[in-house]
Design an enzyme around this catalytic site. Structure first.
Site, PDB file in Angstrom:
ATOM      1  N   ASN A 211      51.980 -13.585  42.717  1.00 29.29           N
ATOM      2  CA  ASN A 211      50.711 -13.748  42.005  1.00 29.29           C
ATOM      3  C   ASN A 211      49.608 -13.009  42.761  1.00 29.29           C
ATOM      4  O   ASN A 211      49.861 -12.400  43.794  1.00 29.29           O
ATOM      5  CB  ASN A 211      50.387 -15.243  41.842  1.00 29.29           C
ATOM      6  CG  ASN A 211      50.311 -15.929  43.174  1.00 29.29           C
ATOM      7  OD1 ASN A 211      49.456 -15.633  43.991  1.00 29.29           O
ATOM      8  ND2 ASN A 211      51.248 -16.859  43.411  1.00 29.29           N
ATOM      9  N   ASP A 280      55.545 -21.171  41.138  1.00 27.94           N
ATOM     10  CA  ASP A 280      56.067 -22.395  40.515  1.00 27.94           C
ATOM     11  C   ASP A 280      57.553 -22.285  40.186  1.00 27.94           C
ATOM     12  O   ASP A 280      58.241 -23.286  40.055  1.00 27.94           O
ATOM     13  CB  ASP A 280      55.286 -22.700  39.231  1.00 27.94           C
ATOM     14  CG  ASP A 280      53.851 -23.104  39.528  1.00 27.94           C
ATOM     15  OD1 ASP A 280      53.634 -23.724  40.581  1.00 27.94           O
ATOM     16  OD2 ASP A 280      52.951 -22.780  38.730  1.00 27.94           O
ATOM     17  N   PHE A 324      44.840 -27.454  46.625  1.00 24.73           N
ATOM     18  CA  PHE A 324      44.032 -26.561  45.791  1.00 24.73           C
ATOM     19  C   PHE A 324      44.593 -26.565  44.378  1.00 24.73           C
ATOM     20  O   PHE A 324      45.802 -26.708  44.189  1.00 24.73           O
ATOM     21  CB  PHE A 324      44.064 -25.129  46.343  1.00 24.73           C
ATOM     22  CG  PHE A 324      43.017 -24.866  47.396  1.00 24.73           C
ATOM     23  CD1 PHE A 324      43.057 -25.535  48.607  1.00 24.73           C
ATOM     24  CD2 PHE A 324      41.999 -23.949  47.172  1.00 24.73           C
ATOM     25  CE1 PHE A 324      42.094 -25.296  49.583  1.00 24.73           C
ATOM     26  CE2 PHE A 324      41.036 -23.710  48.136  1.00 24.73           C
ATOM     27  CZ  PHE A 324      41.084 -24.380  49.346  1.00 24.73           C
ATOM     28  N   LYS A 338      45.949 -34.018  39.779  1.00 23.41           N
ATOM     29  CA  LYS A 338      46.702 -33.556  40.946  1.00 23.41           C
ATOM     30  C   LYS A 338      46.444 -34.469  42.152  1.00 23.41           C
ATOM     31  O   LYS A 338      47.361 -34.800  42.907  1.00 23.41           O
ATOM     32  CB  LYS A 338      46.272 -32.113  41.266  1.00 23.41           C
ATOM     33  CG  LYS A 338      47.351 -31.287  41.902  1.00 23.41           C
ATOM     34  CD  LYS A 338      47.030 -29.814  41.843  1.00 23.41           C
ATOM     35  CE  LYS A 338      48.093 -29.012  42.562  1.00 23.41           C
ATOM     36  NZ  LYS A 338      47.861 -27.574  42.534  1.00 23.41           N
TER      37      LYS A 338
END
Ligand SMILES: Cc1cc2nc3c(=O)[nH]c(=O)nc-3n(C[C@H](O)[C@H](O)[C@H](O)COP(=O)(O)O)c2cc1C
Length: 407
Positions: A211, A280, A324, A338
């Site tokens: 990413n 992920d 984060f 989260k």
């Protein structure tokens, strides 16, 4: 605060004028030293007008022996009277001369005579920047404690695209002020484990999924925590950043590597900050040989990577855990979710869909979702400023939540 701005002979010399003004606006008295080449690009008059001070252009200026005796030798006087030496733009030539201890003009002589902090902001053509000689000189200067504001990437004056653009003058000024500020030592006794950057998940020996994370946020956190007295262990994915001074770095590539490194380092940690953009999904059993191109569609089945934040959340004990969340929508709600599901103490949420902040930028704009407190929005600022505020908040949260019992 008295500072010297040393200007080298590069196309970005005109930006040093902006830097001089930015430093002046922040309350610094700016003394300019220009190399002979710098004067080919910008006239000393520009700096004299902006700073209201005489500009030094020559080691052997027109002064009589009497004047030298009366006012002491000028490069020694300038070295004594200033708290910081900033060199912007630092040319490849200046890096080489500093690294080798040459003293053949005012700026290089001043550099050797100067005992305070030195901040350099290099700028040059990408080939010159990437040349092993330049990189070796830079590494040597860093090892000797010189602070470097890394150049950015983008279109360069020479028509090429790549690394070598002078960092923004505002950013250089901010780094300069941070160096001048007496460091708070409020992280003494803490061991902060920080993850940063992307991970790379192999598809075959030459390809990977990754990413756009640059690692800048995590590196800024590591640098600030170390400056404030923490022992810092930085578990870093592949990024293009130099390790901050005084930080122990563990380089990893995949999410699985990152998990192993985090679990290995966790015992000693009193605080864990997971700023890495961990992939992920990954390809289980990636083929050992390069996949061949064929004229047909292909699909790859991916498996979820280990959830490191959740795993640390389960075994964190008294450690403060900060995660984060990079989202493109529903930021506050996602960050709160989260926080709860991963047993974190704070989630730093940022909207990565905004132009000019987030993943690859030097700027960020975040919301801090904290256990037992209302969300706190931090307005757009540099990642360094945001890092300082996150660490301030971490200490406050630690006091509010519990006293630490270290194992
Ligand atoms: C038009 C032009 C642009 C230049 N731009 C740069 C530059 O951006 N960075 C750099 O390191 N050198 C650049 N150079 C080369 C330096 O000017 C040259 O190495 C000089 O000796 C540097 O002197 P100094 O380090 O004393 O300032 C440029 C030269 C020219 C003619």
């Amino acid at each position: 605060m008295n500072v010297v701005v040393g200007v080298g002979g590069g196309i970005a010399a005109y930006k040093a004028a902006e830097l001089a003004r930015a430093l002046g606006e922040r309350g610094c008295a700016v003394n300019t030293v220009m190399t002979r080449s710098a004067q080919e690009f910008v006239r000393p008059l520009t700096f004299a007008a902006l700073t209201g001070r005489k500009v030094i252009t020559d080691l052997f200026a027109d002064r009589s022996a009497d004047e030298v005796l009366a006012s002491s030798v000028e490069h020694i006087r300038v070295a004594r009277e200033n708290q910081l030496l900033i060199v912007a733009p630092a040319t490849a030539d200046l890096l080489a001369r500093f690294a080798n201890g040459l003293a053949d003009d005012f700026l290089t002589t001043l550099y050797l005579a100067f005992s305070g902090p030195v901040l350099i902001a290099p700028a040059m053509n990408a080939q010159m920047w990437n040349h092993p000689a330049t990189q070796a000189n830079l590494a040597l200067l860093k090892a000797r404690g010189v602070e470097v504001v890394e150049p950015g990437s983008g279109p360069l004056a020479c028509g090429e695209v790549g690394a070598g653009r002078l960092a923004e003058p505002g950013l250089i000024a901010e780094r300069a002020l941070a160096l001048l500020a007496p460091a708070r030592r409020d992280f003494e006794g803490e061991t902060v484990l920080i993850t940063a950057g992307p991970t790379q998940e192999a598809l075959d020996p030459v390809r990977f999924i990754s990413n756009r994370s640059s690692g800048k946020m995590g590196y800024a956190l590591a640098e600030d925590a170390a400056r404030r007295g923490a022992r810092v262990v930085l578990v870093s994915g592949p990024v293009n950043l130099a390790a901050p001074a005084g930080v122990e770095i563990v380089h990893v590539r995949s999410a699985a590597d990152m998990r192993n490194a985090v679990l290995e380092q966790l015992t000693a940690a009193t605080m864990v900050i997971k700023s890495a953009a961990v992939a992920d999904y990954y390809l289980e059993n990636a083929p050992p040989q390069k996949m061949k191109k064929a004229a047909m569609r292909m699909s790859i089945e991916l498996s979820p990577t280990p959830d490191i934040l959740a795993e640390v959340g389960r075994i964190k004990g008294d450690r403060l855990l900060i995660g984060f969340a990079a989202e493109t929508q529903n930021l506050a709600a996602e960050a709160r979710r989260k926080l709860e599901t991963k047993n974190a103490d704070m989630i730093v949420g940022n909207l990565v869909s905004q132009e000019g902040v987030g993943l690859e930028s030097d700027m960020n704009e975040v919301i801090l979702v904290r256990r037992g407190a209302d969300p706190l929005a931090l307005p757009k600022a540099t990642k360094r400023q945001i890092a300082t505020q996150i660490l301030d908040e971490a200490l406050r949260l630690r006091l509010a939540l519990h006293a630490v019992t270290r194992s």
